[in-house]
Write an enzyme that holds these catalytic residues in place. Structure first.
Site, PDB file in Angstrom:
ATOM      1  N   LEU A  46      42.988  31.630  41.857  1.00 22.35           N
ATOM      2  CA  LEU A  46      43.002  32.928  41.181  1.00 22.35           C
ATOM      3  C   LEU A  46      41.779  33.716  41.624  1.00 22.35           C
ATOM      4  O   LEU A  46      40.675  33.163  41.700  1.00 22.35           O
ATOM      5  CB  LEU A  46      42.955  32.751  39.661  1.00 22.35           C
ATOM      6  CG  LEU A  46      44.263  32.446  38.931  1.00 22.35           C
ATOM      7  CD1 LEU A  46      43.974  32.174  37.457  1.00 22.35           C
ATOM      8  CD2 LEU A  46      45.257  33.587  39.064  1.00 22.35           C
ATOM      9  N   ASP A  47      41.958  35.007  41.916  1.00 25.97           N
ATOM     10  CA  ASP A  47      40.822  35.857  42.279  1.00 25.97           C
ATOM     11  C   ASP A  47      39.805  35.883  41.136  1.00 25.97           C
ATOM     12  O   ASP A  47      40.178  35.726  39.962  1.00 25.97           O
ATOM     13  CB  ASP A  47      41.294  37.289  42.552  1.00 25.97           C
ATOM     14  CG  ASP A  47      42.201  37.376  43.766  1.00 25.97           C
ATOM     15  OD1 ASP A  47      42.111  36.497  44.640  1.00 25.97           O
ATOM     16  OD2 ASP A  47      42.999  38.331  43.833  1.00 25.97           O
TER      17      ASP A  47
END
Length: 318
Positions: A46-47
């Site tokens: 996930l960013d």
């Protein structure tokens, strides 16, 4: 002599609610330290800007990470219209502006519906994909761009949650279910262009990954408030929760003995066993204990594929 791994031999799956502003790797290492685990990994980055479901795998569970990496995901995102950024999200530098045309909510709904289905997607430069051994985002930060091959992805469902087209910040909120390898940032950019303007995401939250959803998530605040190690480990799901999509089989004593020695369990299955086919993977149990994965042969033989170390270590038993 092999170096002894530090930490506790913990096995299981933690459904972590990753906070905003934290990289997936930092979240993983923080969880590993909190649980004092010898080994840990995560399934699907996930960013830093994104929040939500980050399955963290401890110990033996890391052997089966690929089954979750390949799973479908569900995200909720906000798409800001009018500007695009170099990263595709609100943390990047604005690189293009285009006035948002006069739109009705029905225009946005029609556009969103048009994105359901298979399509080609070009991975962004700001991604963890590698080119000649270097991550693309490292090259992007140096101002470089390299050719990338498009990927075939699928949007299984896209649901428009709300639309706000008035004022200085027109946007819409969206919930999407997508195949592995889909970049929601790129999907948002493509949707904005389909509306005749630029766009980027300002919010992103993962709600589901394969069989896991947000209902089982734990955040660091709640985990760190637990009184002891036993309470922490009680939050973990068993290793085989990653493999619920596969048929299960309880090994006979002779089959278990063969598996422990890395041998084929001859005639272990009836050829017509439900849920299996030649070369299929199945979950294997010895009694009530999950011991790994086997491959089914048309003859009914079972070949060891991926076994737990704790089970193999019992090869000295009779």
């Amino acid at each position: 002599m092999a170096r002894r791994r530090r930490g506790l031999p913990i096995d299981g799956v933690l459904l972590l609610d990753k906070p905003k502003g934290m990289s997936s790797n930092y979240a993983l290492q923080r969880a590993r330290r909190l649980f004092q685990a010898q080994k840990a990994g995560h399934t699907g980055t996930l960013d830093p800007m994104a929040t939500g479901l980050l399955p963290v795998l401890f110990g033996e569970a890391t052997k089966f990470s690929q089954h979750l990496l390949e799973a479908d995901k569900v995200y909720r995102t906000r798409v800001e219209l009018g500007t695009s950024t170099d990263t595709g999200d609100a943390e990047g530098e604005v690189i293009a502006c285009r006035p948002v045309p006069a739109l009705e909510e029905s225009d946005v709904a029609s556009m969103v519906a048009g994105f359901i289905g298979e399509q080609d997607q070009l991975p962004p430069m700001y991604s963890a994909l590698k080119h000649q051994g270097r991550k693309l985002y490292e090259l992007a930060r140096e101002g470089k761009s390299v050719e990338r091959a498009s990927r075939r992805i699928k949007v299984y469902d896209a649901r428009l949650l709300c639309v706000s087209l008035a004022g200085e910040s027109p946007c819409f909120d969206l919930e999407v279910r997508v195949s592995k390898g889909t970049y929601v940032r790129v999907l948002a950019e493509d949707m904005a262009r389909a509306l005749g303007c630029e766009g980027h995401i300002s919010q992103l939250r993962r709600l589901k990954s394969g069989p896991f959803d947000a209902s089982g998530m734990q955040d660091f605040e709640a985990l760190e408030a637990l009184p002891d190690q036993a309470a922490l480990e009680a939050q973990l799901m068993p290793v085989d929760c990653l493999l619920g999509h596969l048929a299960a089989h309880r090994l006979s004593e002779s089959g278990a003995k063969a598996m422990r020695y890395g041998q084929i369990a001859r005639g272990e299955l009836a050829p017509e066993m439900p849920g299996t086919a030649d070369r299929a993977l199945i979950r294997l149990y010895h009694g009530e204990t999950f011991v790994g994965l086997g491959g089914v042969e048309s003859s009914g033989d079972v070949v060891p594929r991926r076994l737990l170390s704790s089970f193999v270590a019992g090869s000295g038993q009779t």
